[in-house]
Design a protein around this motif. Structure first.
Motif, PDB file in Angstrom:
ATOM      1  N   HIS A  98     -37.298  27.661  -8.476  1.00 16.41           N
ATOM      2  CA  HIS A  98     -36.513  28.847  -8.795  1.00 16.41           C
ATOM      3  C   HIS A  98     -37.203  30.042  -8.146  1.00 16.41           C
ATOM      4  N   HIS A  99     -36.630  31.229  -8.321  1.00 14.76           N
ATOM      5  CA  HIS A  99     -37.178  32.399  -7.641  1.00 14.76           C
ATOM      6  C   HIS A  99     -37.377  33.587  -8.574  1.00 14.76           C
ATOM      7  N   VAL A 101     -37.671  37.653  -8.024  1.00  9.08           N
ATOM      8  CA  VAL A 101     -37.377  38.676  -7.024  1.00  9.08           C
ATOM      9  C   VAL A 101     -37.704  40.046  -7.609  1.00  9.08           C
ATOM     10  N   THR A 108     -40.287  38.082  -2.991  1.00 13.67           N
ATOM     11  CA  THR A 108     -39.645  36.895  -3.542  1.00 13.67           C
ATOM     12  C   THR A 108     -40.675  35.776  -3.594  1.00 13.67           C
ATOM     13  N   HIS A 135     -29.773  26.871 -10.098  1.00 11.24           N
ATOM     14  CA  HIS A 135     -30.849  27.699  -9.571  1.00 11.24           C
ATOM     15  C   HIS A 135     -30.968  28.923 -10.460  1.00 11.24           C
ATOM     16  N   GLU A 137     -32.654  32.677 -10.897  1.00  9.93           N
ATOM     17  CA  GLU A 137     -33.311  33.779 -10.210  1.00  9.93           C
ATOM     18  C   GLU A 137     -33.696  34.808 -11.267  1.00  9.93           C
ATOM     19  N   ARG A 139     -35.285  38.419 -12.058  1.00 11.03           N
ATOM     20  CA  ARG A 139     -35.458  39.702 -11.385  1.00 11.03           C
ATOM     21  C   ARG A 139     -36.283  40.618 -12.258  1.00 11.03           C
TER      22      ARG A 139
END
Length: 156
Positions: A98-99, A101, A108, A135, A137, A139
């Protein structure tokens, strides 16, 4: 599909209040650009917003749409889905991940979380189509940007 009635009016009211609180001039073009996004359930991109607004405001430019969407995103009135508006990002890591950001500088980073990997689609999602992957994300503002903000320097 379009959002109508009370929900649309609530969104427009929040928009007007946020502009006022931020000291941002409430122009006819800004209102129409926001309205185009606020009444849509399709999460339109800038070009779709431009086409919709252009039907009502023939003098609007694509540049004005992009700048207004950026401003409204920066003010927290809108949020973006997918890649950052400045650049498309690529990832060669095909393993499940996963990310994170940073919403300030764009940093990232990959992270692994077994709990996110095993997320099940909610009931009824199959009415949209099939799901082949999930997925997540996350933030936020990275540690470097938080430190720069705390010291009074401008984040990069």
């Amino acid at each position: 599909m379009k959002v109508t009635g009370a929900e649309l009016e609530q969104r427009i009211d929040r928009f007007k209040k946020a502009c006022h609180a931020a000291g941002v001039k409430l122009t006819h073009q800004r209102l129409e650009i926001f309205r185009e996004v606020a009444e849509s359930t399709s999460h339109p991109d800038a070009e779709a917003v431009f086409r919709g607004v252009k039907r009502r405001v023939p003098s609007v430019s694509l540049d004005t749409v992009y700048r207004t969407l950026g401003l409204l995103t920066d003010l927290g009135i809108l949020f973006t889905l997918g890649p950052r508006r400045e650049s498309m990002r690529f990832d060669a890591n095909l393993s499940p991940h996963h990310h994170y950001v940073c919403t300030s500088c764009g940093l990232t980073r990959d992270f692994e979380a077994a709990g996110f990997d095993s997320l099940s689609p909610p009931p009824g999602i199959d009415t949209f189509g099939s799901v082949s992957a999930t997925h997540v994300e996350l933030r936020g503002v990275c540690a470097d940007c938080l430190a720069k903000e705390a010291s009074g320097r401008q984040p990069s």
